[in-house]
Design an enzyme around this catalytic site. Structure first.
Site, PDB file in Angstrom:
ATOM      1  N   ARG A 109       8.417 -33.057  11.399  1.00 55.80           N
ATOM      2  CA  ARG A 109       7.250 -33.031  12.361  1.00 55.80           C
ATOM      3  C   ARG A 109       6.480 -31.578  11.964  1.00 55.80           C
ATOM      4  O   ARG A 109       5.440 -31.357  12.322  1.00 55.80           O
ATOM      5  CB  ARG A 109       7.890 -32.809  13.868  1.00 55.80           C
ATOM      6  CG  ARG A 109       8.838 -31.550  14.022  1.00 55.80           C
ATOM      7  CD  ARG A 109       9.418 -31.814  15.381  1.00 55.80           C
ATOM      8  NE  ARG A 109      10.306 -30.699  15.513  1.00 55.80           N
ATOM      9  CZ  ARG A 109      11.550 -30.311  15.030  1.00 55.80           C
ATOM     10  NH1 ARG A 109      12.075 -31.237  14.384  1.00 55.80           N
ATOM     11  NH2 ARG A 109      12.273 -29.295  15.539  1.00 55.80           N
ATOM     12  N   HIS A 110       7.615 -30.894  11.211  1.00 59.99           N
ATOM     13  CA  HIS A 110       6.645 -29.452  11.015  1.00 59.99           C
ATOM     14  C   HIS A 110       5.567 -29.765   9.784  1.00 59.99           C
ATOM     15  O   HIS A 110       4.661 -28.965   9.834  1.00 59.99           O
ATOM     16  CB  HIS A 110       7.860 -28.500  10.494  1.00 59.99           C
ATOM     17  CG  HIS A 110       8.778 -28.392  11.450  1.00 59.99           C
ATOM     18  ND1 HIS A 110       8.596 -27.568  12.714  1.00 59.99           N
ATOM     19  CD2 HIS A 110      10.294 -28.602  11.664  1.00 59.99           C
ATOM     20  CE1 HIS A 110       9.766 -27.483  13.467  1.00 59.99           C
ATOM     21  NE2 HIS A 110      10.814 -28.153  12.731  1.00 59.99           N
ATOM     22  N   ASP A 126       0.759  -1.073   0.029  1.00 57.15           N
ATOM     23  CA  ASP A 126      -0.052   0.069  -0.065  1.00 57.15           C
ATOM     24  C   ASP A 126       0.748   1.258   0.028  1.00 57.15           C
ATOM     25  O   ASP A 126       2.246   1.205  -0.178  1.00 57.15           O
ATOM     26  CB  ASP A 126      -1.046  -0.211   1.224  1.00 57.15           C
ATOM     27  CG  ASP A 126      -0.344   0.225   2.415  1.00 57.15           C
ATOM     28  OD1 ASP A 126       0.902   0.516   2.564  1.00 57.15           O
ATOM     29  OD2 ASP A 126      -1.072   0.445   3.426  1.00 57.15           O
ATOM     30  N   HIS A 127       0.294   2.340   0.208  1.00 56.51           N
ATOM     31  CA  HIS A 127       1.196   3.631   0.190  1.00 56.51           C
ATOM     32  C   HIS A 127       2.082   3.681   1.011  1.00 56.51           C
ATOM     33  O   HIS A 127       3.172   4.348   1.088  1.00 56.51           O
ATOM     34  CB  HIS A 127       0.112   4.923   0.271  1.00 56.51           C
ATOM     35  CG  HIS A 127      -0.915   4.688   1.408  1.00 56.51           C
ATOM     36  ND1 HIS A 127      -1.835   3.891   1.417  1.00 56.51           N
ATOM     37  CD2 HIS A 127      -0.804   5.607   2.609  1.00 56.51           C
ATOM     38  CE1 HIS A 127      -2.493   3.981   2.590  1.00 56.51           C
ATOM     39  NE2 HIS A 127      -1.862   4.614   3.342  1.00 56.51           N
ATOM     40  N   CYS A 157       3.145  -2.988   3.980  1.00 54.11           N
ATOM     41  CA  CYS A 157       2.526  -1.917   4.461  1.00 54.11           C
ATOM     42  C   CYS A 157       3.297  -1.291   5.414  1.00 54.11           C
ATOM     43  O   CYS A 157       4.446  -1.499   5.616  1.00 54.11           O
ATOM     44  CB  CYS A 157       0.926  -2.266   4.750  1.00 54.11           C
ATOM     45  SG  CYS A 157       0.804  -3.268   6.102  1.00 54.11           S
ATOM     46  N   GLY A 158       2.691  -0.264   6.310  1.00 54.84           N
ATOM     47  CA  GLY A 158       3.144   0.682   7.137  1.00 54.84           C
ATOM     48  C   GLY A 158       3.684  -0.394   8.209  1.00 54.84           C
ATOM     49  O   GLY A 158       4.868  -0.339   8.742  1.00 54.84           O
ATOM     50  N   THR A 159       2.834  -1.099   8.821  1.00 55.85           N
ATOM     51  CA  THR A 159       3.496  -2.170  10.114  1.00 55.85           C
ATOM     52  C   THR A 159       3.445  -3.591   9.592  1.00 55.85           C
ATOM     53  O   THR A 159       4.070  -4.101  10.372  1.00 55.85           O
ATOM     54  CB  THR A 159       1.998  -2.092  10.947  1.00 55.85           C
ATOM     55  OG1 THR A 159       1.101  -2.582  10.492  1.00 55.85           O
ATOM     56  CG2 THR A 159       1.895  -0.724  11.532  1.00 55.85           C
ATOM     57  N   GLY A 160       2.937  -4.038   8.402  1.00 56.29           N
ATOM     58  CA  GLY A 160       3.032  -5.250   8.070  1.00 56.29           C
ATOM     59  C   GLY A 160       1.772  -5.865   8.420  1.00 56.29           C
ATOM     60  O   GLY A 160       1.341  -7.276   8.108  1.00 56.29           O
ATOM     61  N   ILE A 161       1.334  -5.314   9.549  1.00 59.20           N
ATOM     62  CA  ILE A 161      -0.021  -6.198  10.084  1.00 59.20           C
ATOM     63  C   ILE A 161      -1.057  -6.371   9.355  1.00 59.20           C
ATOM     64  O   ILE A 161      -1.580  -7.425   9.286  1.00 59.20           O
ATOM     65  CB  ILE A 161      -0.399  -5.410  11.523  1.00 59.20           C
ATOM     66  CG1 ILE A 161       0.771  -5.432  12.567  1.00 59.20           C
ATOM     67  CG2 ILE A 161      -1.418  -6.229  12.026  1.00 59.20           C
ATOM     68  CD1 ILE A 161       0.695  -4.455  13.657  1.00 59.20           C
ATOM     69  N   GLY A 162      -1.544  -5.396   8.742  1.00 55.71           N
ATOM     70  CA  GLY A 162      -2.868  -5.489   7.854  1.00 55.71           C
ATOM     71  C   GLY A 162      -2.727  -6.471   6.780  1.00 55.71           C
ATOM     72  O   GLY A 162      -3.361  -7.330   6.596  1.00 55.71           O
ATOM     73  N   MET A 163      -1.279  -6.528   6.117  1.00 57.18           N
ATOM     74  CA  MET A 163      -1.335  -7.280   4.931  1.00 57.18           C
ATOM     75  C   MET A 163      -1.081  -8.742   5.396  1.00 57.18           C
ATOM     76  O   MET A 163      -1.886  -9.523   4.825  1.00 57.18           O
ATOM     77  CB  MET A 163       0.012  -6.940   4.306  1.00 57.18           C
ATOM     78  CG  MET A 163       0.319  -5.823   3.720  1.00 57.18           C
ATOM     79  SD  MET A 163      -0.703  -5.934   1.929  1.00 57.18           S
ATOM     80  CE  MET A 163       0.093  -4.485   1.157  1.00 57.18           C
ATOM     81  N   HIS A 168      10.402 -23.924   9.631  1.00 54.72           N
ATOM     82  CA  HIS A 168       9.318 -24.532  10.400  1.00 54.72           C
ATOM     83  C   HIS A 168       7.884 -24.240  10.058  1.00 54.72           C
ATOM     84  O   HIS A 168       7.237 -25.244  10.273  1.00 54.72           O
ATOM     85  CB  HIS A 168       9.342 -23.899  12.007  1.00 54.72           C
ATOM     86  CG  HIS A 168      10.382 -24.432  12.639  1.00 54.72           C
ATOM     87  ND1 HIS A 168      10.780 -24.143  14.085  1.00 54.72           N
ATOM     88  CD2 HIS A 168      11.639 -25.081  12.108  1.00 54.72           C
ATOM     89  CE1 HIS A 168      12.170 -24.766  14.394  1.00 54.72           C
ATOM     90  NE2 HIS A 168      12.668 -25.104  13.540  1.00 54.72           N
TER      91      HIS A 168
END
Ligand code: RB5
Length: 162
Positions: free
Chosen positions: A146-147, A22-23, A79-85, A112
């Site tokens: 196991r992963h 995003d922007h 994105c700004g935080t990476g959280i929304g993405m 993992h």
């Protein structure tokens, strides 16, 4: 300071990589794209391309569709935080998106979690850290074992015995 990565150090083979931002993340996304292209990877850049305000889910969904549809090996979302993405990406059943701020979690989420999408926060980490994360993410193989059993339990509706 210039930062360049040889194809060998960035990944052992040419990959198809989908990118979206995003922007808040467009400048870092464009920098990563330039480094990846210089290293010989094939890019699918879904934008955004400028500073105008846009909605991060639009770009997350485009990148994840490309990865889930196997037209890209990996996705990179900024994105700004990476959280929304990362929230948007992980709504796709075949996507394992990791929001990463350091090289250790970049390595471990490939080893993992077999993460296939990397989310970065351009307002949280600097360009040098982002490039180190990208290099580590692309260079690390999934360990399986196991992963793999644990990954098979991520989507209970479609769970299959490994
Ligand atoms: C945009 O202002 C910002 O909310 C976005 O880039 C991202 O940080 C959302 O998670």
């Amino acid at each position: 300071m210039t930062y360049s990565l040889s194809p060998r150090s960035l990944a052992p083979r040419s990959l198809h990589i989908a990118l979206g931002a995003d922007h808040g993340g467009v400048a870092l996304k464009n920098r990563l794209a330039a480094v990846l292209a210089e290293a010989g990877h094939q890019l699918l850049d879904f934008g955004t391309d400028g500073p105008a305000s846009v909605d991060y889910p639009d770009f997350a969904h485009a990148v994840c569709a490309a990865v889930a549809g196997k037209s890209a090996d990996y996705g990179i979302l900024v994105c700004g935080t990476g959280i929304g993405m990362s929230i948007a990406a992980n709504r796709h059943p075949d996507i394992r998106c990791a929001l990463v701020h350091d090289v250790t979690t970049a390595r471990l989420t490939r080893a993992h979690n077999d993460a296939n999408v990397l989310a970065l926060g351009a307002r949280i980490i600097g360009e040098e850290v982002a490039l180190d994360i990208l290099q580590t993410f692309l260079a690390t193989e999934f360990e399986g074992g196991r992963h793999a059993r644990r990954l098979a339990k991520l989507n209970p509706a479609t769970e299959t015995t490994p």
